[in-house]
Design an enzyme around this catalytic site. Sequence first.
Site, PDB file in Angstrom:
ATOM      1  CG  PHE A  12      -2.224   0.855   1.294  1.00 31.45           C
ATOM      2  CD1 PHE A  12      -3.189   0.713  -0.007  1.00 31.45           C
ATOM      3  CD2 PHE A  12      -2.508   1.763   1.983  1.00 31.45           C
ATOM      4  CE1 PHE A  12      -4.209   1.453  -0.273  1.00 31.45           C
ATOM      5  CE2 PHE A  12      -3.728   2.539   1.936  1.00 31.45           C
ATOM      6  CZ  PHE A  12      -4.356   2.379   0.867  1.00 31.45           C
ATOM      7  N   GLY A 210      12.908  12.944  -9.179  1.00 27.84           N
ATOM      8  CA  GLY A 210      12.259  11.580  -8.548  1.00 27.84           C
ATOM      9  C   GLY A 210      12.185  10.570  -9.558  1.00 27.84           C
ATOM     10  CD  GLU A 213      14.766   2.568  -6.922  1.00 24.65           C
ATOM     11  OE1 GLU A 213      15.345   2.198  -5.954  1.00 24.65           O
ATOM     12  OE2 GLU A 213      13.885   2.242  -7.690  1.00 24.65           O
ATOM     13  CG  ASP A 224      14.914  -1.355 -14.122  1.00 20.92           C
ATOM     14  OD1 ASP A 224      14.276  -1.583 -13.227  1.00 20.92           O
ATOM     15  OD2 ASP A 224      14.624  -0.658 -14.902  1.00 20.92           O
ATOM     16  CE  LYS A 228      11.357  -1.413 -15.851  1.00 19.58           C
ATOM     17  NZ  LYS A 228      12.194  -0.032 -16.031  1.00 19.58           N
TER      18      LYS A 228
END
Length: 347
Positions: A12, A210, A213, A224, A228
Amino acid sequence: MAREVRLALVGFGNVGRRFAEQLGGSYARALRAAGVRVRVTGIATARHGGAIDSRGVDLERALRLAARGGSLTSLHRDRAVGDVREFIARVPADVLVEITTLDPRTGQPAAAHVRQALARGLHVVTANKGPVAFALRSLRALALRKGRLFLHEGAVMDGTPVFNLVARCLPGARIEGFRGTLNSTTNLVLSRMEQGLSRDAAVRDAQRLGIAEADPRNDLDGWDAAVKGCALANALMGASVRPSQVRRRGIAGVSLPGVRRALAAGFRTRLVVRGARSRGRVRVSVAPERIPLGDPLSGSGPDAALVLETDLMGEIGVFERGATVDQTAYALLSDLLEIVRRRRSKP
Ligand SMILES: NC(=O)c1ccc[n+]([C@@H]2O[C@H](COP(=O)([O-])OP(=O)(O)OC[C@H]3O[C@@H](n4cnc5c(N)ncnc54)[C@H](OP(=O)(O)O)[C@@H]3O)[C@@H](O)[C@H]2O)c1
């Protein structure tokens, strides 16, 4: 009469909260049109407690609590739940939405959550690339045995259709390969270097916006992109490639003068992930490449682009512009609606 679908959210954070906000907002029209009513019957987090309520967790309160960094346990209306395993075992739901933080080196804990939920007979949707890159074959087999769906549109390019596009709109076509600029941090860093910034200054700029990271190593070293690439190869080309098997070179060796010279000669420098069939196997690679201006991968800025090479339809490209968490939350909605559609069309 609208059919009810009960959702359990594991995670969440940015994505989960945005999804929850939109369920009562701009997603309501799409859900109504599909003839479904959604009830969130459980939310689990790592450090902010969780809640199960078979009548429906009060999402507005949950969002207010989460915004303050508070615990969700005051919304719990059930026997006490020990941990996330017990939550997945017990929550009264039809669909598990897996949106936890990813360990990009192992694909966990998401892969374990997805496996447990499918084994229990829940459908699963996720925006997490881990289970797709590390465990897709076994998860798909489990879903098939259980007569459930495991959908993961948000795993690559957020809500831009990639997996559902191929599944729904390219029947009979075979994906022979792909090439993409899928990592927004390196896309932005290389764009900024084209404008004259050093690599370090460009990384700081990406962090300020933003996009990168605090620890950008997984982006800069191509890991990364490799994860993917494996997700795409496994889901679209029937491969079983692990990120550790990807031939991978990040942007550490890319110099400012090199990027500037390439641009002056009509090329952008981009970190490109490729998938290709070769001698009966699918190989995935990640490396900086010089892309001619005008090529679908030559966009500037952080935006991702992907070209699929197909046997029956030639090359098909998709790109996304200005992606935020909204696009990732939309991926969950699109998967949810896909589950509703497929269940309805089942004889
Ligand atoms: N943000 C994006 O735009 C975006 C785009 C594409 C894909 N994704 C993927 O979507 C997923 C979620 O991203 P996010 O930005 O929402 O992450 P986030 O803001 O860091 O939130 C992660 C949530 O997962 C919970 N969590 C972590 N480990 C858990 C565990 N073992 N059991 C239960 N809950 C756990 C966290 O709980 P606590 O709050 O208690 O720590 C938090 O609520 C990630 O896999 C990410 O790669 C995100």
